[in-house]
Design an enzyme around this catalytic site. Structure first.
Site, PDB file in Angstrom:
ATOM      1  N   ASN A  10       0.885  -1.168   0.000  1.00  0.00           N
ATOM      2  CA  ASN A  10       0.000   0.000   0.000  1.00  0.00           C
ATOM      3  C   ASN A  10       0.922   1.217   0.000  1.00  0.00           C
ATOM      4  OD1 ASN A  10      -1.783   2.031   0.518  1.00  0.00           O
ATOM      5  ND2 ASN A  10      -2.705   1.097   2.325  1.00  0.00           N
ATOM      6  N   ARG A  90      -2.612  -2.028  -3.394  1.00  0.00           N
ATOM      7  CA  ARG A  90      -3.788  -1.196  -3.206  1.00  0.00           C
ATOM      8  C   ARG A  90      -3.681  -0.026  -4.181  1.00  0.00           C
ATOM      9  NH1 ARG A  90      -5.165   3.222   1.192  1.00  0.00           N
ATOM     10  NH2 ARG A  90      -7.342   3.491   0.663  1.00  0.00           N
ATOM     11  N   HIS A 178     -12.849   2.900   0.160  1.00  0.00           N
ATOM     12  CA  HIS A 178     -12.839   1.865   1.203  1.00  0.00           C
ATOM     13  C   HIS A 178     -13.397   0.524   0.716  1.00  0.00           C
ATOM     14  CE1 HIS A 178     -12.919   5.446   4.144  1.00  0.00           C
ATOM     15  NE2 HIS A 178     -11.721   4.923   4.185  1.00  0.00           N
ATOM     16  N   HIS A 205     -17.401   2.107   7.991  1.00  0.00           N
ATOM     17  CA  HIS A 205     -15.945   2.076   8.126  1.00  0.00           C
ATOM     18  C   HIS A 205     -15.516   3.424   8.698  1.00  0.00           C
ATOM     19  CE1 HIS A 205     -11.749   0.983   6.907  1.00  0.00           C
ATOM     20  NE2 HIS A 205     -11.653   2.289   7.107  1.00  0.00           N
ATOM     21  N   LEU A 206     -15.231   3.428   9.991  1.00  0.00           N
ATOM     22  CA  LEU A 206     -14.920   4.683  10.674  1.00  0.00           C
ATOM     23  C   LEU A 206     -13.451   4.674  11.106  1.00  0.00           C
ATOM     24  CD1 LEU A 206     -18.103   4.784  12.976  1.00  0.00           C
ATOM     25  CD2 LEU A 206     -17.851   5.708  10.660  1.00  0.00           C
ATOM     26  N   GLY A 209     -10.075   8.312   7.762  1.00  0.00           N
ATOM     27  CA  GLY A 209     -11.064   8.544   6.709  1.00  0.00           C
ATOM     28  C   GLY A 209     -12.268   7.688   7.063  1.00  0.00           C
ATOM     29  N   ARG A 238     -11.303  15.836   7.527  1.00  0.00           N
ATOM     30  CA  ARG A 238     -12.088  16.194   6.333  1.00  0.00           C
ATOM     31  C   ARG A 238     -13.509  16.587   6.717  1.00  0.00           C
ATOM     32  NH1 ARG A 238     -10.873  10.760   3.184  1.00  0.00           N
ATOM     33  NH2 ARG A 238      -8.827  10.551   4.124  1.00  0.00           N
ATOM     34  N   ASP A 280      -8.012  13.055  16.560  1.00  0.00           N
ATOM     35  CA  ASP A 280      -8.042  11.681  17.054  1.00  0.00           C
ATOM     36  C   ASP A 280      -9.179  11.496  18.059  1.00  0.00           C
ATOM     37  OD1 ASP A 280      -7.444   9.252  18.524  1.00  0.00           O
ATOM     38  OD2 ASP A 280      -5.487   9.316  17.545  1.00  0.00           O
ATOM     39  N   ARG A 282      -9.660   9.362  20.290  1.00  0.00           N
ATOM     40  CA  ARG A 282      -9.248   9.063  21.670  1.00  0.00           C
ATOM     41  C   ARG A 282      -9.043  10.332  22.457  1.00  0.00           C
ATOM     42  NH1 ARG A 282      -5.026   4.869  19.231  1.00  0.00           N
ATOM     43  NH2 ARG A 282      -5.087   6.556  17.733  1.00  0.00           N
ATOM     44  N   GLY A 325     -10.612   1.944  12.656  1.00  0.00           N
ATOM     45  CA  GLY A 325     -10.048   2.227  13.983  1.00  0.00           C
ATOM     46  C   GLY A 325     -11.082   2.676  15.002  1.00  0.00           C
ATOM     47  N   GLU A 379      -8.087  -5.110   5.190  1.00  0.00           N
ATOM     48  CA  GLU A 379      -7.974  -4.685   3.793  1.00  0.00           C
ATOM     49  C   GLU A 379      -6.830  -5.400   3.079  1.00  0.00           C
ATOM     50  OE1 GLU A 379      -8.277  -0.594   5.521  1.00  0.00           O
ATOM     51  OE2 GLU A 379      -9.219  -0.146   3.612  1.00  0.00           O
TER      52      GLU A 379
END
Ligand code: AMP
Length: 393
Positions: A10, A90, A178, A205-206, A209, A238, A280, A282, A325, A379
């Site tokens: 990738n 990829r 994705h 898909h979080l 991106g 984004r 992030d 977290r 993630g 992936e």
């Protein structure tokens, strides 16, 4: 041709992620970061043994070709007898043409170069990875696996923007991204939740991106990302979907160039822009700031707004799968979204939701009308699987 060992690459602008598969099993993974400046390689075996962890020399870090020679050396250090049978890449954009992976011949490579305009931040680097792999592994097959391919089952009504048809025909379409992740989850459902695998499923898909896909009978109906990865959900940096009028206003009122607006919407917006704290999750979840809490609420609300559209377009919902993630690890985000789906009869099991999705986690109660799950995506595993299928066909 029997394919035993597959290297998955990738290649990004300044990084190359790699993973080695023997059969279906991942045996080694790692990445080179900082290409073009001070680059570093790190690679470890599936058991966690560090194989290489060092800086690249200036010569080694010059470009993707030279960096791939270092990956080659790492592979030899891992297993001196190792023979790579095929390389799976990829590639972000496959344009409207590719709905499946393809063996990269010289003609295909030349054609892929014509897609660079569609994904200027990604495709040229993906192709540099292919070029490098051709030199590092002479004579071995290279397979391009596209992020956009899974979404080519979208009908016109979901794929077109309502602008003059000429632009659709010339390639201005909702391509979606994705795809490897969505494809993997769609296949994995047959193993972990066969009762919904052929039903109506929204996969969220979080990650840094983020996008969601409405999948019916294993095929994409529609998805939240469009012409570029800027569309749809609010993400780490984004903005996601935004009134195009805002772009004109930024240019007219603030005198910004197209490039500056693109930078603002891609790099300074999303959670980073809204919170002013971090991109992030977290950091935001651990923050006491009400601004962070408001940004998190915004994030979940955007997911729900998009989800409503995806569910209505499918005409129902059997399951929601969280991945990426954030989807795999953030109980808080999952809980916020699932609570918003209670009106559909979705019932979250709070206790089960405390877990992390190492494999597949069911987070709904048995009585729930909608199955709620978190599944760790793979992936690279999907790319390896597709590469094998193409080479053995
Ligand atoms: P990805 O792009 O799929 O690797 O996802 C990266 C993002 O996942 C990070 O930026 C975090 O926002 C998020 N993430 C990772 N671990 C956690 C966690 N334990 N809790 C909440 N968010 C997390």
């Amino acid at each position: 041709m029997t394919i035993e060992t597959i290297l998955v690459l990738n290649a990004g602008s300044s990084s190359i992620k790699f993973q080695l598969f023997k059969g279906e099993e991942s045996v080694l993974s790692g990445q080179i970061d900082g290409l073009g400046a001070s680059a570093w390689i790190k690679g470890k075996s599936a058991e966690g043994a560090v194989i290489m962890d060092r800086a690249l020399s200036d010569e080694e870090a010059k470009n993707h070709n030279t960096a791939l020679q270092v990956i080659l050396a790492l592979l030899k250090e891992f297993d001196s007898e190792l023979e790579v049978d095929a390389i799976g890449h990829r590639v972000v954009h496959g344009s409207a043409k590719y709905s499946a992976p393809v063996l990269v011949t010289d003609e295909v490579f030349a054609e892929l170069e014509t897609f660079n305009d569609l994904a200027p931040l990604h495709n040229p680097h993906n192709l540099a990875g292919i070029q490098g792999a051709k030199e590092a592994f002479p004579g071995k097959p290279n397979v391009a696996c596209f992020d956009t391919a899974f979404h080519r089952t979208q009908e016109f009504k979901n794929e077109a923007y309502a602008i003059p048809l000429k632009y659709y025909e010339e390639g201005v379409r909702r391509y979606g991204m994705h795809g490897q992740s969505f494809h993997y989850i769609a296949e994995e459902l047959h193993n972990v939740a066969p009762e919904v695998a052929n039903g109506k499923v929204v996969v969220a898909h979080l990650g840094n991106g983020a996008s969601m896909c409405a999948i019916e009978n294993g095929k994409c109906v529609t998805t939240t990302m469009g012409f570029t990865p800027l569309d749809g959900l609010a993400m780490g940096t984004r903005s996601g979907t935004i009134d195009a009028g805002v772009v004109f206003y930024m240019m007219d009122h603030y005198g910004m160039s197209a490039k500056e607006v693109a930078n603002l919407l891609n790099k300074e917006s999303g959670m980073k822009g809204l919170s002013g704290i971090s991109q992030d999750m977290r950091d935001l979840e651990n923050s006491d700031s009400p601004v962070a809490a408001r940004a998190l609420e915004y994030y979940e609300n955007r997911i729900l707004r998009e989800m409503g559209g995806l569910i209505a377009v499918m005409g129902g919902l059997d399951a929601v799968v969280f991945t990426g993630g954030i989807g795999e690890n953030s109980s808080q985000t999952r809980a916020g979204v699932c609570k918003g789906l209670e009106f559909l009869g979705a019932e979250l099991d709070e206790e089960a939701n405390k877990g992390r999705a190492k494999d597949a986690l069911v987070i709904s109660k048995p009585s729930s009308k909608v199955k709620l799950m978190a599944i760790a995506t793979d992936e690279e595993g999907m790319i390896a699987r597709q590469t094998r299928a193409i080479c053995e066909a």
